[in-house]
Design an enzyme around this catalytic site. Structure first.
Site, mmCIF file in Angstrom:
data_model
loop_
_atom_site.group_PDB
_atom_site.id
_atom_site.type_symbol
_atom_site.label_atom_id
_atom_site.label_comp_id
_atom_site.label_asym_id
_atom_site.label_seq_id
_atom_site.Cartn_x
_atom_site.Cartn_y
_atom_site.Cartn_z
ATOM 1 N N CYS A 1 -12.623 41.082 14.789
ATOM 2 C CA CYS A 1 -11.290 40.453 14.822
ATOM 3 C C CYS A 1 -10.154 41.466 14.697
ATOM 4 O O CYS A 1 -8.998 41.126 14.947
ATOM 5 C CB CYS A 1 -11.167 39.405 13.726
ATOM 6 N N HIS B 1 -3.815 38.059 11.974
ATOM 7 C CA HIS B 1 -5.004 37.488 12.607
ATOM 8 C C HIS B 1 -5.143 36.035 12.136
ATOM 9 O O HIS B 1 -5.014 35.739 10.951
ATOM 10 C CB HIS B 1 -6.228 38.311 12.200
ATOM 11 N N ASN C 1 -10.043 30.371 15.092
ATOM 12 C CA ASN C 1 -10.161 31.828 15.028
ATOM 13 C C ASN C 1 -10.745 32.328 16.355
ATOM 14 O O ASN C 1 -11.904 32.061 16.659
ATOM 15 C CB ASN C 1 -11.077 32.196 13.848
#
Ligand code: COA
Length: 335
Positions: free
Chosen positions: A117, A258, A288
């Site tokens: 990520c 994020h 996500n």
């Protein structure tokens, strides 16, 4: 801090998310969960799911074409392609090679970055330095993920969290000093990889009938531990990059984190003493999306006018590895 010229800036942004929306209610029909649990624990309401046969490289190409057009460039102007993904089309070759070929780019160098990520932050650093070194003119960086292929749809601990998307940026040089990417900090700690990992499918544990039967090719996660570590490293990375650049948080227009979990973002905001209205959020609609998450929300925030030419924008991420990083940008629109 004065960055020597040439500066490197984001010249164009592009994003793509598949059409298919998967709501919490739909997931709750298959695993023991509820819309209320998912929303209160993560902030997620729905996520996008790629169509059958729609691969990470396909999504990347869609985002990249938008970014290149918005940069006022053509594909031929791109001389390096970097992809960040933890859900590549295939283990071999890299997704970046597939993206370059699908864009019709001939013989340009292309490689993947494996930072989960944090991939977009890692690519910003790599692209920045490769441009500054002088060998390239315009670098395409793309975060692309088809997490729906790596999620165990029977595991309620993980399947509610992730989604599919791609986000791209074109990085270019300009002669104006102290604009674009001002500073970047990166970090990693691989001492406890089981916090967030895929047990099988690599050389350490190749595919066997047992690994398939045990669902070892899907993502596993210790959510509580990841939560704790994420909040610690995100706040520290923000402070570190700001100190490195000599910019205070008060001067920053937007903090773009994020998009993993709304509670993680709120905790980091509290630690940094930043009000939530300076933090763009879209995880309620996308979940996500790993390496695609920052360019996806950054592109949306820019389109909505949440920051403009001359504003400071702070990007921050964490991910499997663990990896983490933050980038401070003085937003530059080429005129
Ligand atoms: N629906 C209903 N219950 C669920 C559930 C779901 N989808 N997922 C887990 N639960 C259960 C657990 O089994 C546990 O039950 P138990 O107490 O009977 O064992 C209970 O809910 C509480 O679980 P807990 O782990 O304490 O929840 P939490 O408040 O930590 O929230 C996460 C769970 C995953 C949302 C949270 O830990 C998180 O977001 N962590 C970070 C994950 C992340 O961002 N990963 C990506 C990194 S890039």
């Amino acid at each position: 801090m004065r960055t020597p010229t040439p500066s490197v800036y984001i010249r164009g942004l592009g994003a793509y998310a598949p059409e298919r929306r998967l709501t919490n209610e739909e997931i709750a029909r298959h695993v023991d969960t509820t819309d209320e649990w998912i929303r209160t624990r993560s902030g997620i309401g729905e996520r996008r799911i790629a169509a059958p046969g729609e691969n990470p490289s396909d999504m990347a190409v869609k985002a990249a074409e938008i970014a290149i057009a918005r940069a006022g460039l053509t594909k031929e102007d791109i001389d390096l392609v970097i992809c960040a993904t933890m859900t590549p089309d295939m283990v071999i070759p890299s997704t970046a090679c597939l993206v370059a070929a699908k864009l019709g780019l001939k013989e340009v160098p292309a490689f993947d970055v494996g930072a989960a990520c944090s991939g977009f932050i890692y690519m910003l650093q790599v692209g920045h330095h490769m441009l500054r070194a002088g060998d390239y003119r315009n670098v395409l960086i793309v975060g692309t993920e088809k997490l729906s292929s790596f999620v165990n749809w029977q595991d309620r601990n993980t399947c509610v969290l992730f989604g599919d998307a791609a986000g791209a940026a074109v990085l270019s040089k300009c002669d104006e000093p102290y604009v674009g990417i001002l500073g970047n900090v990166l970090g990693s700690d691989g001492s406890n990889p089981e916090l967030l990992y895929c047990p099988a499918g690599g050389a350490a544990r190749p595919a066997t009938p047992e690994t398939v039967a045990n669902s070892e090719h899907f993502i596993r996660m210790n959510g509580k531990e990841v939560f704790k570590l994420a909040t610690r490293v995100m706040a520290a990375s923000c402070e570190k990059v700001l100190a490195k650049c000599g910019v205070s948080l008060d001067q920053v227009t937007c903090v773009v984190p994020h998009q993993a979990n709304a509670r993680i973002i709120e905790t980091v905001a509290k630690q940094l003493n930043v009000s939530m209205d300076r933090i763009p959020i879209n995880l309620d609609r996308y979940g996500n999306t790993s390496a695609a998450s920052i360019p996806l929300v950054l592109e949306e925030a820019y389109r909505e006018g949440r920051f403009k030419h001359g504003d400071y924008v702070l990007l921050v991420a964490f991910g499997a590895g663990l990896t983490w990083g933050a980038t401070l940008i003085k937003w530059h629109d080429a005129r």
